[in-house]
Design an enzyme around this catalytic site. Structure first.
Site, PDB file in Angstrom:
ATOM      1  N   HIS A 136       3.836 -34.283 -13.698  1.00 45.36           N
ATOM      2  CA  HIS A 136       3.418 -35.667 -13.429  1.00 45.36           C
ATOM      3  C   HIS A 136       4.460 -36.354 -12.559  1.00 45.36           C
ATOM      4  CE1 HIS A 136       0.745 -35.286 -17.169  1.00 45.36           C
ATOM      5  NE2 HIS A 136      -0.004 -35.233 -16.084  1.00 45.36           N
ATOM      6  N   ALA A 137       3.986 -36.956 -11.475  1.00 48.37           N
ATOM      7  CA  ALA A 137       4.868 -37.441 -10.419  1.00 48.37           C
ATOM      8  C   ALA A 137       5.891 -38.484 -10.880  1.00 48.37           C
ATOM      9  CB  ALA A 137       4.006 -38.008  -9.289  1.00 48.37           C
ATOM     10  N   ARG A 138       5.455 -39.407 -11.723  1.00 46.28           N
ATOM     11  CA  ARG A 138       6.327 -40.551 -12.061  1.00 46.28           C
ATOM     12  C   ARG A 138       7.344 -40.251 -13.145  1.00 46.28           C
ATOM     13  NH1 ARG A 138       1.160 -43.766 -14.514  1.00 46.28           N
ATOM     14  NH2 ARG A 138       0.810 -42.459 -16.352  1.00 46.28           N
ATOM     15  N   GLU A 139       7.294 -39.057 -13.745  1.00 42.59           N
ATOM     16  CA  GLU A 139       8.170 -38.742 -14.884  1.00 42.59           C
ATOM     17  C   GLU A 139       9.490 -38.176 -14.360  1.00 42.59           C
ATOM     18  OE1 GLU A 139       5.504 -36.331 -17.301  1.00 42.59           O
ATOM     19  OE2 GLU A 139       4.026 -37.969 -17.350  1.00 42.59           O
ATOM     20  N   ARG A 153       0.819 -40.631 -10.748  1.00 43.56           N
ATOM     21  CA  ARG A 153       0.869 -39.535 -11.738  1.00 43.56           C
ATOM     22  C   ARG A 153       0.316 -38.215 -11.178  1.00 43.56           C
ATOM     23  NH1 ARG A 153       0.041 -38.600 -17.503  1.00 43.56           N
ATOM     24  NH2 ARG A 153      -1.794 -37.322 -17.959  1.00 43.56           N
ATOM     25  N   ASN A 191      -2.232 -31.759 -15.256  1.00 42.40           N
ATOM     26  CA  ASN A 191      -2.234 -31.356 -16.664  1.00 42.40           C
ATOM     27  C   ASN A 191      -3.601 -31.565 -17.333  1.00 42.40           C
ATOM     28  OD1 ASN A 191      -0.449 -29.968 -18.324  1.00 42.40           O
ATOM     29  ND2 ASN A 191      -0.085 -31.797 -19.604  1.00 42.40           N
ATOM     30  N   ARG A 192      -4.632 -31.735 -16.512  1.00 43.84           N
ATOM     31  CA  ARG A 192      -6.019 -31.705 -16.987  1.00 43.84           C
ATOM     32  C   ARG A 192      -6.806 -30.660 -16.199  1.00 43.84           C
ATOM     33  NH1 ARG A 192      -3.466 -34.347 -19.644  1.00 43.84           N
ATOM     34  NH2 ARG A 192      -3.793 -36.385 -20.630  1.00 43.84           N
ATOM     35  N   HIS A 194       7.920 -33.104 -19.672  1.00 46.06           N
ATOM     36  CA  HIS A 194       7.281 -34.375 -19.315  1.00 46.06           C
ATOM     37  C   HIS A 194       8.127 -35.515 -19.888  1.00 46.06           C
ATOM     38  CE1 HIS A 194       3.095 -32.948 -18.135  1.00 46.06           C
ATOM     39  NE2 HIS A 194       3.618 -31.843 -18.633  1.00 46.06           N
ATOM     40  N   SER A 195       7.670 -36.748 -19.633  1.00 45.26           N
ATOM     41  CA  SER A 195       8.204 -37.897 -20.354  1.00 45.26           C
ATOM     42  C   SER A 195       7.068 -38.896 -20.467  1.00 45.26           C
ATOM     43  CB  SER A 195       9.388 -38.517 -19.612  1.00 45.26           C
ATOM     44  OG  SER A 195       8.959 -39.243 -18.459  1.00 45.26           O
ATOM     45  N   TYR A 196       7.102 -39.856 -21.326  1.00 44.51           N
ATOM     46  CA  TYR A 196       8.130 -40.101 -22.294  1.00 44.51           C
ATOM     47  C   TYR A 196       7.490 -40.149 -23.665  1.00 44.51           C
ATOM     48  CZ  TYR A 196       6.088 -44.756 -22.062  1.00 44.51           C
ATOM     49  OH  TYR A 196       5.172 -45.791 -22.091  1.00 44.51           O
ATOM     50  N   TYR A 208      -2.387 -36.990 -28.433  1.00 46.13           N
ATOM     51  CA  TYR A 208      -3.828 -37.277 -28.340  1.00 46.13           C
ATOM     52  C   TYR A 208      -4.542 -36.007 -27.890  1.00 46.13           C
ATOM     53  CZ  TYR A 208      -1.672 -38.413 -23.764  1.00 46.13           C
ATOM     54  OH  TYR A 208      -0.886 -38.402 -22.639  1.00 46.13           O
ATOM     55  N   GLU A 260       8.217 -34.043 -24.352  1.00 43.61           N
ATOM     56  CA  GLU A 260       8.129 -35.416 -23.841  1.00 43.61           C
ATOM     57  C   GLU A 260       9.509 -36.016 -24.076  1.00 43.61           C
ATOM     58  OE1 GLU A 260       5.626 -36.858 -22.323  1.00 43.61           O
ATOM     59  OE2 GLU A 260       3.782 -35.886 -22.991  1.00 43.61           O
TER      60      GLU A 260
HETATM   61  O1  0X9 Z   1      -1.110 -36.257 -21.266  1.00 45.89           O
HETATM   62  C1  0X9 Z   1      -0.327 -35.358 -20.900  1.00 45.89           C
HETATM   63  O2  0X9 Z   1      -0.589 -34.569 -20.013  1.00 45.89           O
HETATM   64  C2  0X9 Z   1       1.050 -35.243 -21.578  1.00 45.89           C
HETATM   65  N1  0X9 Z   1       1.597 -36.559 -21.816  1.00 45.89           N
HETATM   66  S1  0X9 Z   1       2.112 -37.450 -20.525  1.00 45.89           S
HETATM   67  O3  0X9 Z   1       2.449 -38.768 -20.998  1.00 45.89           O
HETATM   68  N2  0X9 Z   1       3.444 -36.796 -19.953  1.00 45.89           N
HETATM   69  O4  0X9 Z   1       1.086 -37.449 -19.505  1.00 45.89           O
HETATM   70  C3  0X9 Z   1       0.893 -34.513 -22.888  1.00 45.89           C
HETATM   71  C4  0X9 Z   1       0.426 -33.094 -22.739  1.00 45.89           C
HETATM   72  C5  0X9 Z   1       0.200 -32.395 -24.051  1.00 45.89           C
HETATM   73  N3  0X9 Z   1      -0.513 -31.143 -23.867  1.00 45.89           N
HETATM   74  C6  0X9 Z   1      -1.827 -31.093 -23.510  1.00 45.89           C
HETATM   75  N4  0X9 Z   1      -2.593 -32.155 -23.445  1.00 45.89           N
HETATM   76  N5  0X9 Z   1      -2.318 -29.892 -23.303  1.00 45.89           N
HETATM   77 ZN    ZN Z   2       3.455 -35.922 -18.116  1.00 41.44          ZN
END
Ligand code: 0X9
Ligand code: ZN
Ligand code: ZN
Length: 305
Positions: free
Chosen positions: A65-68, A123, A140-141, A193-195, A245, A267
């Site tokens: 993620h770009a902003r982290e 992001r 990450n999706r 990642h953060s945070y 989540y 994180e």
């Molecule tokens: O949402 C995400 O991709 C991650 N949190 S963030 O705030 N850095 O964007 C958590 C990723 C946890 N793992 C998966 N969702 N597979």
């Molecule tokens: Zn992230």
């Protein structure tokens, strides 16, 4: 100039990659695994003592993620610490003698560059598709793990857009191809990642527990207490779906389902006071404490090869 205690621009990280690899040829080799959407080379550093036989490995990436910004700062710190403690720290020496660590210092380079030049809170990637006025997908999706089934959006304008198909983002495809190619040797996948100060493991695309849930939890708890021992920073460990989540298409779930058992998402600091805008004064303590957690996991993996 490049500094380990500053947030370096992509240009600085790129020249750092070239110089650190050329001045430590005994312990580092580099390979380009492909280019980003905007054409920047994605370079993986392989840290480890050269060996005639193939060594088991750990894959570590930063900057999905770009902003982290603390995340790429950690990968740079990790490389520096590995080089400077090899030969004096017995754990690092044994780790790099027995295993290789693949480090991808910035995964989403186009996005990272964009956060330095245009929009600090960006992001996603920076890919475009004709027919949509919105840019980028959430890397990450975009992995092929329950893709876009929950906690992700099919709206290209959303910050959690899952992309048009799994691995539609070239950066995701490049990393997934690299891990698939090296699947037999990669024993752990760590992504930074953060945070929020969390140590997450599969699953996030389902509430079902991973087959290795108890072991993953035990190792996470050990890593969190190692981290806490330095400055008292508290981390929470658990499966992604219930600890942060539910969100499908993540790299950790994908790597785990591919067969990489020790798959963790960190994180890093903080819990929201500064959030993504973590001050540079916290780079050093954050990286030093995170090193302890990463080394704890690495030692466990090494012991259980
Ligand atoms: O949402 C995400 O991709 C991650 N949190 S963030 O705030 N850095 O964007 C958590 C990723 C946890 N793992 C998966 N969702 N597979
Ligand atoms: Zn992230
Ligand atoms: Zn140190």
């Amino acid at each position: 100039a490049h500094s380990y205690t500053k947030y370096n621009s992509w240009d600085k990280v790129q020249s750092w990659i070239a110089s650190i690899a050329s001045s430590n040829a005994n312990l580092i080799s580099k390979q380009v695994i492909g280019n980003t959407y905007e054409g920047r080379p994605m370079t993986v550093l392989k840290l480890g003592k050269k060996s005639s036989s193939t060594k088991p490995a750990i894959f570590l990436d930063c900057g999905i993620h770009a902003r982290e910004w603390i995340s790429p700062a950690f990968c740079q710190w990790f490389v520096k610490e590995a080089l400077s403690t090899y030969g004096s720290d017995s754990q690092m020496t044994s780790l790099l003698n027995q295993m290789d660590v693949f480090v991808l210092p910035v995964f989403n380079i186009d996005g990272y560059d964009y956060t330095h030049k245009s929009n600090r809170m960006w992001r996603k990637t920076r890919s475009r598709k004709s027919g949509s006025s919105c840019t980028g997908a959430d890397p990450n999706r975009n992995f092929d793990a329950g893709w876009c089934s929950m906690g992700a959006s099919s709206n290209p304008c959303s910050d959690t857009f899952c992309g048009y198909t799994p691995e539609s983002e070239i950066e995701v495809k490049n990393v997934a191809d690299f891990i698939r190619r090296n699947k037999s040797i990669i024993k752990a996948y760590l992504t930074i990642h953060s945070y929020s100060q969390l140590l997450l493991f599969p699953y996030s695309y389902t509430y079902a527990l991973a087959a290795d849930h108890s072991e993953l939890m035990e190792v996470a708890e050990g890593a969190s207490s190692a981290l806490r021992s330095l400055y008292g920073t508290r981390y929470t460990s658990g499966p992604g779906a219930t600890t942060i989540y539910p969100a499908a298409g993540g790299s950790d779930d994908w790597a785990y389902d591919l067969g990489v058992k020790y798959s963790y998402t960190f994180e890093l600091r903080d819990t929201g006071r500064y959030g993504f805008l973590l001050p540079e004064s916290q780079i050093k303590p954050t990286c030093e404490e995170t090193m302890l957690a990463v080394k704890y996991i690495a030692a466990y993996v090494q012991k259980n090869l």
